[in-house]
Scaffold this motif. Structure first.
Motif, short mmCIF file in Angstrom:
data_model
loop_
_atom_site.label_atom_id
_atom_site.label_comp_id
_atom_site.label_asym_id
_atom_site.label_seq_id
_atom_site.Cartn_x
_atom_site.Cartn_y
_atom_site.Cartn_z
N LYS A 108 0.83 -1.21 0.00
CA LYS A 108 0.00 0.00 0.00
C LYS A 108 0.86 1.26 0.00
O LYS A 108 0.52 2.26 -0.64
CB LYS A 108 -0.95 0.01 1.20
CG LYS A 108 -2.11 -0.96 1.03
CD LYS A 108 -3.08 -0.83 2.16
CE LYS A 108 -4.27 -1.75 1.94
NZ LYS A 108 -5.33 -1.53 2.93
N ARG A 109 1.99 1.21 0.68
CA ARG A 109 2.88 2.37 0.70
C ARG A 109 3.41 2.65 -0.70
O ARG A 109 3.48 3.80 -1.13
CB ARG A 109 4.04 2.12 1.66
CG ARG A 109 4.97 3.31 1.79
CD ARG A 109 6.06 3.04 2.81
NE ARG A 109 5.50 2.93 4.14
CZ ARG A 109 5.93 2.08 5.07
NH1 ARG A 109 6.93 1.26 4.82
NH2 ARG A 109 5.38 2.05 6.26
N ARG A 164 0.53 4.08 -2.78
CA ARG A 164 0.23 5.44 -2.36
C ARG A 164 1.26 6.41 -2.92
O ARG A 164 0.94 7.52 -3.36
CB ARG A 164 0.17 5.53 -0.83
CG ARG A 164 -0.40 6.83 -0.32
CD ARG A 164 -0.52 6.88 1.19
NE ARG A 164 -1.27 5.75 1.72
CZ ARG A 164 -0.78 4.83 2.56
NH1 ARG A 164 0.46 4.89 2.98
NH2 ARG A 164 -1.54 3.86 2.99
N ARG A 214 0.56 9.57 -5.44
CA ARG A 214 1.02 10.93 -5.12
C ARG A 214 1.88 11.51 -6.25
O ARG A 214 1.78 12.69 -6.57
CB ARG A 214 1.82 10.92 -3.82
CG ARG A 214 0.95 10.77 -2.60
CD ARG A 214 1.81 10.72 -1.35
NE ARG A 214 0.99 10.59 -0.17
CZ ARG A 214 1.44 10.16 1.00
NH1 ARG A 214 2.72 9.83 1.15
NH2 ARG A 214 0.64 10.06 2.04
N ALA A 254 -6.40 2.96 -6.75
CA ALA A 254 -6.04 3.01 -5.33
C ALA A 254 -7.28 2.97 -4.44
O ALA A 254 -7.30 2.32 -3.40
CB ALA A 254 -5.21 4.25 -5.03
N VAL A 281 -6.41 1.76 -0.76
CA VAL A 281 -5.19 2.49 -0.41
C VAL A 281 -5.55 3.91 0.02
O VAL A 281 -5.00 4.43 0.98
CB VAL A 281 -4.20 2.51 -1.59
CG1 VAL A 281 -2.99 3.36 -1.29
CG2 VAL A 281 -3.77 1.09 -1.92
N VAL A 282 -6.47 4.53 -0.71
CA VAL A 282 -7.03 5.82 -0.32
C VAL A 282 -8.55 5.64 -0.26
O VAL A 282 -9.10 4.74 -0.90
CB VAL A 282 -6.68 6.97 -1.30
CG1 VAL A 282 -5.20 7.25 -1.32
CG2 VAL A 282 -7.18 6.67 -2.69
#
Length: 95
Positions: free
Chosen positions: A21-22, A25, A29, A61, A66-67
Motif C-alpha cells: 500500500k505504501r 500510495r 502521489r 487506489a 489504499v485511499v
C-alpha cells in the motif's frame, strides 16, 4: 511481539500489505503531483495525459483501499476542474 502462530501470521500479512500500500500510495502521489505541475505550468497537452493518468491511479487506489473513495473522488474532481479552466483558455488563445 506475537506469541501465537496466528498472531505471527497476521503480523507478516500486515507488514506485506503495508509495504504494498505504501508503494501504491507513493505512485498515486507522484501522478497527482505531476498533473498539478502541468496544470500550474499551463501546458494543456501534457496536462491532459497526466490528469488522465492521475485519475486512473486514484480510481485503482480507491478500489484497493489504499485511499478512501471520497478522497479519490475529491482529488479527481479538483484536477478535472483545474483542467477545464485551463483548456478553454488555451483554445481561445489559439483563435
Amino acid at each position: 511481539m506475537a506469541n501465537h502462530p496466528s498472531a505471527e501470521k497476521r503480523n507478516r500479512q500486515r507488514v506485506r500489505r503495508t509495504e504494498a500500500k505504501r508503494a501504491q500510495r507513493s505512485t498515486v502521489r507522484t501522478h497527482v503531483k505531476q498533473a498539478r505541475e502541468a496544470l500550474r505550468a499551463g501546458n494543456a497537452k501534457a496536462a491532459s495525459a497526466l490528469v488522465a493518468a492521475a485519475e486512473k491511479a486514484l480510481a485503482k487506489a480507491a478500489q484497493k483501499g489504499v485511499v478512501t473513495r471520497k478522497a479519490s473522488s475529491r482529488i479527481t474532481s479538483r484536477l478535472a476542474s483545474a483542467f477545464s479552466k485551463l483548456a478553454p483558455a488555451k483554445v481561445a488563445a489559439k483563435r
